[in-house]
Design a protein around this motif. Structure first.
Motif, PDB file in Angstrom:
ATOM      1  N   LEU A 213       1.196  -1.472  -0.084  1.00  0.00           N
ATOM      2  CA  LEU A 213      -0.250  -0.580  -0.149  1.00  0.00           C
ATOM      3  C   LEU A 213       1.167   1.253   0.455  1.00  0.00           C
ATOM      4  O   LEU A 213       2.145   1.199   0.343  1.00  0.00           O
ATOM      5  CB  LEU A 213      -0.581   0.083   0.719  1.00  0.00           C
ATOM      6  CG  LEU A 213      -2.015  -1.292   0.749  1.00  0.00           C
ATOM      7  CD1 LEU A 213      -2.271  -1.391   2.759  1.00  0.00           C
ATOM      8  CD2 LEU A 213      -2.690  -0.932   0.115  1.00  0.00           C
ATOM      9  N   ASP A 214      -0.139   2.323  -0.321  1.00  0.00           N
ATOM     10  CA  ASP A 214       1.242   3.822  -0.782  1.00  0.00           C
ATOM     11  C   ASP A 214       1.259   4.432   0.661  1.00  0.00           C
ATOM     12  O   ASP A 214       2.520   4.804   1.400  1.00  0.00           O
ATOM     13  CB  ASP A 214       0.247   4.717  -1.373  1.00  0.00           C
ATOM     14  CG  ASP A 214       0.336   4.244  -2.848  1.00  0.00           C
ATOM     15  OD1 ASP A 214       0.831   3.642  -3.131  1.00  0.00           O
ATOM     16  OD2 ASP A 214      -0.975   5.079  -3.175  1.00  0.00           O
ATOM     17  N   LYS A 300       9.015  -7.511  -3.208  1.00  0.00           N
ATOM     18  CA  LYS A 300       9.248  -7.916  -1.279  1.00  0.00           C
ATOM     19  C   LYS A 300       8.636  -6.446  -0.648  1.00  0.00           C
ATOM     20  O   LYS A 300       8.598  -6.254  -0.275  1.00  0.00           O
ATOM     21  CB  LYS A 300      11.230  -8.083  -1.362  1.00  0.00           C
ATOM     22  CG  LYS A 300      11.016  -9.092  -0.076  1.00  0.00           C
ATOM     23  CD  LYS A 300      12.088  -9.290   0.414  1.00  0.00           C
ATOM     24  CE  LYS A 300      12.481  -9.631   1.638  1.00  0.00           C
ATOM     25  NZ  LYS A 300      13.631 -10.026   2.145  1.00  0.00           N
ATOM     26  N   ASN A 301       9.334  -5.489  -1.125  1.00  0.00           N
ATOM     27  CA  ASN A 301       8.717  -3.890  -0.687  1.00  0.00           C
ATOM     28  C   ASN A 301       8.656  -3.700  -1.816  1.00  0.00           C
ATOM     29  O   ASN A 301       9.018  -2.620  -2.916  1.00  0.00           O
ATOM     30  CB  ASN A 301      10.447  -3.602   0.272  1.00  0.00           C
ATOM     31  CG  ASN A 301      11.368  -4.907   1.575  1.00  0.00           C
ATOM     32  OD1 ASN A 301       9.966  -5.015   1.495  1.00  0.00           O
ATOM     33  ND2 ASN A 301      12.542  -4.337   1.066  1.00  0.00           N
ATOM     34  N   ASN A 302       7.871  -2.343  -1.172  1.00  0.00           N
ATOM     35  CA  ASN A 302       7.011  -1.218  -1.677  1.00  0.00           C
ATOM     36  C   ASN A 302       7.926   0.177  -0.669  1.00  0.00           C
ATOM     37  O   ASN A 302       7.906   0.168   0.078  1.00  0.00           O
ATOM     38  CB  ASN A 302       5.507  -1.566  -1.327  1.00  0.00           C
ATOM     39  CG  ASN A 302       4.489  -0.834  -2.193  1.00  0.00           C
ATOM     40  OD1 ASN A 302       5.208  -0.294  -3.307  1.00  0.00           O
ATOM     41  ND2 ASN A 302       2.940   0.157  -1.567  1.00  0.00           N
ATOM     42  N   GLN A 303       7.195   0.783  -1.862  1.00  0.00           N
ATOM     43  CA  GLN A 303       7.714   2.028  -1.746  1.00  0.00           C
ATOM     44  C   GLN A 303       6.496   2.394  -0.515  1.00  0.00           C
ATOM     45  O   GLN A 303       5.647   3.229  -1.047  1.00  0.00           O
ATOM     46  CB  GLN A 303       8.438   2.567  -3.109  1.00  0.00           C
ATOM     47  CG  GLN A 303       9.393   2.830  -3.624  1.00  0.00           C
ATOM     48  CD  GLN A 303      11.080   2.772  -2.518  1.00  0.00           C
ATOM     49  OE1 GLN A 303      10.694   3.768  -0.983  1.00  0.00           O
ATOM     50  NE2 GLN A 303      11.590   1.858  -2.615  1.00  0.00           N
ATOM     51  N   MET A 304       6.769   2.984   0.598  1.00  0.00           N
ATOM     52  CA  MET A 304       5.976   3.253   1.641  1.00  0.00           C
ATOM     53  C   MET A 304       5.606   4.392   2.493  1.00  0.00           C
ATOM     54  O   MET A 304       7.878   4.663   2.793  1.00  0.00           O
ATOM     55  CB  MET A 304       5.118   2.059   2.091  1.00  0.00           C
ATOM     56  CG  MET A 304       3.684   2.097   3.274  1.00  0.00           C
ATOM     57  SD  MET A 304       3.745   0.655   3.415  1.00  0.00           S
ATOM     58  CE  MET A 304       2.129   0.674   4.455  1.00  0.00           C
ATOM     59  N   SER A 305       5.149   4.942   2.309  1.00  0.00           N
ATOM     60  CA  SER A 305       4.928   6.716   3.405  1.00  0.00           C
ATOM     61  C   SER A 305       4.626   6.311   4.626  1.00  0.00           C
ATOM     62  O   SER A 305       3.435   5.360   5.199  1.00  0.00           O
ATOM     63  CB  SER A 305       4.205   7.394   2.421  1.00  0.00           C
ATOM     64  OG  SER A 305       4.699   8.449   3.654  1.00  0.00           O
ATOM     65  N   PHE A 306       5.363   6.711   5.953  1.00  0.00           N
ATOM     66  CA  PHE A 306       4.388   5.890   7.068  1.00  0.00           C
ATOM     67  C   PHE A 306       4.239   7.775   7.616  1.00  0.00           C
ATOM     68  O   PHE A 306       4.842   8.119   8.282  1.00  0.00           O
ATOM     69  CB  PHE A 306       5.786   5.186   8.016  1.00  0.00           C
ATOM     70  CG  PHE A 306       6.095   3.933   7.192  1.00  0.00           C
ATOM     71  CD1 PHE A 306       4.740   2.867   7.744  1.00  0.00           C
ATOM     72  CD2 PHE A 306       7.658   3.550   6.643  1.00  0.00           C
ATOM     73  CE1 PHE A 306       5.010   1.942   7.249  1.00  0.00           C
ATOM     74  CE2 PHE A 306       7.729   2.411   6.306  1.00  0.00           C
ATOM     75  CZ  PHE A 306       6.644   1.405   6.685  1.00  0.00           C
ATOM     76  N   LYS A 307       3.190   7.803   8.821  1.00  0.00           N
ATOM     77  CA  LYS A 307       2.542   8.634   9.556  1.00  0.00           C
ATOM     78  C   LYS A 307       2.302   7.825  10.096  1.00  0.00           C
ATOM     79  O   LYS A 307       2.124   7.025  11.062  1.00  0.00           O
ATOM     80  CB  LYS A 307       1.776   9.202   8.295  1.00  0.00           C
ATOM     81  CG  LYS A 307       1.511   9.514   7.316  1.00  0.00           C
ATOM     82  CD  LYS A 307       2.543  10.730   6.636  1.00  0.00           C
ATOM     83  CE  LYS A 307       2.670  10.938   5.001  1.00  0.00           C
ATOM     84  NZ  LYS A 307       3.674  11.446   4.831  1.00  0.00           N
ATOM     85  N   THR A 308       1.852   9.360  11.269  1.00  0.00           N
ATOM     86  CA  THR A 308       2.189   8.914  12.711  1.00  0.00           C
ATOM     87  C   THR A 308       0.284   9.219  13.105  1.00  0.00           C
ATOM     88  O   THR A 308       0.162  10.470  13.122  1.00  0.00           O
ATOM     89  CB  THR A 308       2.937   9.777  13.605  1.00  0.00           C
ATOM     90  OG1 THR A 308       4.277   9.142  13.143  1.00  0.00           O
ATOM     91  CG2 THR A 308       2.669   9.048  15.163  1.00  0.00           C
TER      92      THR A 308
END
Length: 384
Positions: A213-214, A300-308
């Motif tokens: 997922l994004d 294997k891995n997706n470029q994903m943005s993480f938020k809090t």
């Protein structure tokens, strides 16, 4: 591979009809991890049922040697909420009789031991100290046993002559199916209009990428009453206790809430993303055999943005009226940029007015209200 199908009576209605749960258990030829996947805990959030249906079709076509461990699937896990209606609309976010959110009713082991033990602050720490010389698998088994010993006590109240409120029995049924899982996936959607993303817990970012997922939102603040929180919170707390004792421990225990699309709809693109992500997660976590090949195998891995989560801001209507010129779902915004306008039809003998609302932070719009007629104080949109 044929599943074992279990039908579990849940609630007898005044009419005499009985509501039930149905679990599909796919068990591989070789032992391994247990994955528990459920959907539709909130009544209007139906997209996960389509995801689970496609997963059942996928697993049905496998040989039992393709599956390492077992996968339990529970669609339409809350029949009371799913069947609840208000005119043409599904609601089902709350138990109407008890006025409780269906996803804020679950049993938290950590709260329970604190409530029932005078030495509240030291019990988990003492357990961790007693396990310092053991390997990770032994610690996991011992802690799971401790959790189960407390959890089973709920049955005393459920089976008593006094009985318990329905939400107590319902939450016990769901948790009894998932308590010993290694990986838990709870599929939701936005109550309004939302993007496709997931909620995750600390130190699980690498596994989060497997869902393709994004973006994901870290739950940095939680109380343990939600389904995913109640499942993983004790393990996170125990990891913290080991850290205090100078030992780094990370259990291979994970909990995820997938947020796919919007309520009352099964959007094909959201369903497709959910199925694709879960398949990849199962593959990368070793639940699907190493030599098993997925069609169009994704990276294997997706470029994903993480938020809090604690950094998210929700905007509520400052006056009653109609939302006009609202910024689009998914749009990037900067501080000071106009988000929306409210058309206010005041009852003060004056002409209608417009109220412009501007962003107080940078971010992007991840959730917007379905209804563009708002009373003062009602949700309009969320930015993170």
């Amino acid at each position: 591979m044929l599943p074992i199908i279990s039908t579990i009576p849940l609630r007898q209605m005044a009419s005499g009809d009985v509501l039930s749960l149905q679990v599909y258990k796919f068990i591989g030829a070789n032992p391994g991890k247990k994955v528990y996947i459920q959907s539709n805990l909130h009544g209007a959030e139906i997209v996960g049922n389509a995801v689970i249906h496609q997963l059942i079709e996928f697993l049905w076509m496998l040989d039992n040697t393709d599956l390492i461990g077992e996968i339990w699937l529970l669609p339409a896990c809350n029949p009371m909420g799913t069947n609840q209606r208000s005119h043409h609309f599904s609601s089902g976010r709350y138990c109407a009789y008890e006025a409780k959110d269906w996803n804020r009713i679950f049993w938290d082991y950590e709260k329970n031991i604190y409530k029932n033990n005078k030495n509240k602050e030291n019990q988990l720490l003492a357990f961790a100290r007693s396990q310092l010389d053991l390997d990770l698998e032994q610690i996991r088994n011992n802690f799971l046993y401790a959790i189960k010993q407390q959890f089973v006590k709920i049955l005393d109240d459920i089976n008593s002559e006094c009985g318990v409120p329905y939400t107590d029995k319902f939450s016990y049924k769901l948790q009894s199916l998932s308590l010993n899982a290694d990986y838990l996936i709870d599929i939701h959607s936005s109550t309004n209009q939302g993007l496709d993303y997931l909620y995750y817990f600390r130190d699980r970012e690498e596994s989060a990428k497997f869902f393709l997922l994004d973006f994901g939102i870290l739950l940095d603040e939680y109380d343990g009453d939600a389904f995913d929180e109640a499942f993983i919170k004790p393990w996170l707390a125990l990891e913290e206790c080991f850290f205090q004792l100078g030992k780094t421990v990370k259990f291979d225990v994970e909990a995820w809430t997938l947020e796919l699309g919007r309520g009352m709809e099964m959007i094909p693109d959201s369903v497709s993303k959910g199925v694709r992500g879960i398949k990849n997660y199962l593959k990368q976590k070793g639940v699907l055999a190493e030599d098993f090949k997925l069609d169009d195998f994704p990276p294997k891995n997706n470029q994903m943005s993480f938020k809090t989560k604690s950094k998210a801001t929700k905007y509520y209507a400052t006056v009653g009226g109609m939302i006009n010129s609202r910024i689009a779902l998914g749009a990037e915004v900067k501080v000071g940029e106009q988000l929306y306008q409210i058309l206010s039809f005041n009852k003060q003998g004056k002409l209608p007015t417009t109220v412009d609302i501007f962003a107080s932070q940078d971010g992007f719009v991840y959730d917007v209200s379905a209804n563009q007629a708002v009373n003062e104080g009602e949700f309009v949109l969320g930015i993170i």
